[in-house]
Scaffold this motif. Structure first.
Motif, short mmCIF file in Angstrom:
data_model
loop_
_atom_site.label_atom_id
_atom_site.label_comp_id
_atom_site.label_asym_id
_atom_site.label_seq_id
_atom_site.Cartn_x
_atom_site.Cartn_y
_atom_site.Cartn_z
N LEU A 1 13.47 -82.24 -81.83
CA LEU A 1 14.51 -82.54 -82.95
C LEU A 1 15.45 -81.35 -83.23
CD1 LEU A 1 12.62 -84.69 -85.69
CD2 LEU A 1 14.50 -85.39 -84.37
N LYS A 2 14.86 -80.01 -83.21
CA LYS A 2 15.54 -78.72 -83.33
C LYS A 2 16.65 -78.68 -82.04
CE LYS A 2 15.40 -73.99 -84.03
NZ LYS A 2 14.31 -72.68 -84.21
N LYS A 3 16.25 -78.97 -80.81
CA LYS A 3 17.21 -79.01 -79.91
C LYS A 3 18.16 -80.10 -80.04
CE LYS A 3 15.39 -77.80 -76.09
NZ LYS A 3 14.58 -77.84 -74.73
N VAL A 4 17.90 -81.09 -80.16
CA VAL A 4 18.52 -82.36 -80.26
C VAL A 4 19.83 -82.17 -81.41
CG1 VAL A 4 18.89 -84.94 -80.63
CG2 VAL A 4 16.93 -83.88 -79.16
N ASN A 5 19.13 -81.61 -82.55
CA ASN A 5 20.05 -81.43 -83.42
C ASN A 5 21.10 -80.50 -83.08
OD1 ASN A 5 19.21 -83.14 -85.69
ND2 ASN A 5 17.72 -81.63 -86.12
N SER A 6 20.91 -79.33 -82.34
CA SER A 6 21.89 -78.58 -81.92
C SER A 6 22.84 -78.94 -81.00
CB SER A 6 21.17 -77.12 -81.22
OG SER A 6 20.43 -77.56 -80.07
N TRP A 7 22.29 -79.95 -80.11
CA TRP A 7 23.29 -80.31 -79.25
C TRP A 7 24.35 -81.64 -80.07
CZ3 TRP A 7 18.88 -82.84 -75.40
CH2 TRP A 7 18.32 -81.86 -74.59
N MET A 8 23.67 -82.07 -81.10
CA MET A 8 24.86 -83.17 -81.69
C MET A 8 25.80 -82.01 -82.29
SD MET A 8 22.47 -86.14 -83.12
CE MET A 8 21.05 -85.41 -83.86
N ASP A 9 25.34 -80.84 -82.83
CA ASP A 9 26.51 -79.93 -83.34
C ASP A 9 27.60 -79.58 -82.33
OD1 ASP A 9 25.16 -80.01 -85.86
OD2 ASP A 9 23.97 -78.24 -85.43
N LEU A 10 27.00 -79.35 -80.79
CA LEU A 10 27.84 -79.04 -80.10
C LEU A 10 28.80 -80.11 -79.64
CD1 LEU A 10 25.41 -77.00 -77.80
CD2 LEU A 10 27.27 -76.01 -79.20
N TRP A 11 28.25 -81.31 -79.73
CA TRP A 11 29.03 -82.59 -79.23
C TRP A 11 29.98 -83.07 -80.58
CZ3 TRP A 11 24.08 -85.09 -77.76
CH2 TRP A 11 23.20 -84.70 -76.85
N GLY A 12 29.83 -82.50 -81.80
CA GLY A 12 30.68 -82.74 -82.77
C GLY A 12 30.12 -84.15 -83.29
#
Length: 375
Positions: free
Chosen positions: A144-155
């Protein structure tokens, strides 16, 4: 017929080869290229549905890899509509028994672009869908930590985040990863505020039912702090959750007598719930005690004498309590119990215990300081 990936061809020639191949297997597509590469690729992608029905895996992989090589030519900022259509096609693979191939292609696609590329959101969602249908969620990164960071990058928008987390939750549940699924749902529900908690009513209901039905879950007080769950206060499902959080066996039995059909309708097995409530009631019966007579436990759990020992052993094996059976004196010797709830009172007890430990250490240190060192 084996179809190569055509990657060494110029984009226009590669597109024409793809058109000719798709036409040869029955796709409704002209063999002549469109002048615009974007339009060209769009028509090709829309024609790929026929691949899943009629083609060998090697042929499919060659065609999709060729399409991916064409997508790499188009600027990423223009690709999102094309990616969505391609991902829809790849999710259809499971319907035709080709989910494993789709998983491999989505993996390659996801890792073929810089992780900051926004349309990887759609790729990742498609990956989750296929993994859920194929029982292979362990092949998808779901930290979840990694996926959350991805969603931040994807806007990603709030709604997109919720959609992705629902897909992840469903995939984890369908693959039997109940612990991971619980963490995902907790994050999903935790993202809601008092203003929009009503929008998560269905998610909150599903979360409660699956937590109650999970054979490895016994503690529920953390769910009551989630705003979408609080929004259900007064409803039957909330009352049931409250019983499993802090109620006793008799509370559940009364609930069941009044709501037996409701339990069936939401998919909960009465015998399973009864056993779980006996375990939870046992925790309350022995908490704060060093040993408890069998007669007291038997009375609270409403079990026959011949059932009692086996039930206590089951409770110890579940690690809800730690202790041993004194067969001679017909007692349960208790060394530790799980806390069903952890509120202000429990925090105060913990603070008092830590203070006591600190004082004992200080006293021991003071006594050691008075001892003369050995000469």
């Amino acid at each position: 017929m084996s179809v190569p990936a055509f990657i060494d061809l110029p984009p226009a020639d590669q597109a024409k080869e793809l058109r000719e191949y798709l036409k040869s297997i029955g796709a409704e597509i002209d063999i002549e290229n469109k002048e615009d590469l974007y339009e060209n690729v769009s028509e090709i992608i829309k024609s790929t549905e026929i691949l899943w029905k009629n083609c060998d895996i090697r042929d499919i992989e060659g065609v999709i890899n060729s399409i991916l090589s064409l997508l790499f030519v188009i600027p990423p900022t223009n690709c999102t509509p094309l990616i969505k259509v391609l991902c829809d096609q790849l999710t259809k693979a499971a319907e035709f028994g080709k989910a494993s191939l789709s998983m491999r292609l989505l993996h390659n696609f996801f890792h073929g672009y810089d992780i900051k590329t926004p349309f990887l959101y759609d790729t990742y969602c498609a990956w989750l869908k296929v993994a859920g249908s194929n029982g292979s969620i362990n092949l998808v990164p779901t930290d979840l930590k990694k996926v959350n960071s991805w969603m931040d990058l994807w806007g990603s928008t709030v709604d997109q985040r919720h959609t992705l987390l629902r897909l992840m939750y469903d995939a984890q549940v369908s693959c039997g990863n109940s612990d991971d699924a619980a963490g995902t749902m907790i994050q999903l529900l935790g993202d809601y505020t008092e203003d929009n908690a009503s929008q998560a009513r269905e998610d909150a209901h599903r979360c409660i039912v699956r937590a109650l039905a999970d054979s490895n879950t016994y503690l529920y007080d953390h769910l009551l702090t989630l705003k979408p769950v609080k929004f259900l206060e007064g409803e039957t499902i909330f009352n049931l959750l409250s019983i499993f959080t802090s109620g006793k066996l008799e509370d559940y039995q009364k609930f069941h007598s009044e709501n037996s059909e409701y339990l069936k309708n939401i998919g909960l097995d009465h015998d399973f719930c009864l056993k779980k409530m006996r375990l939870l009631t046992l925790i309350d019966a022995v908490t704060g005690k060093n040993d408890v007579p069998f007669s007291e436990i038997q009375s609270q759990l409403q079990l026959g004498e011949d059932e009692l020992e086996e039930f206590i052993i089951s409770a110890i094996q579940s690690k809800l309590i730690t202790g041993k059976i004194d067969h001679l004196n017909r007692r349960l010797v208790v060394s530790h119990t799980t806390q069903r709830t952890f509120g202000r009172h429990q925090w105060q007890l913990l603070a008092d215990r830590l203070l006591e430990w600190r004082n004992n250490l200080n006293n021991a240190h003071s006594k050691l300081a008075t001892i003369d060192p050995i000469q």
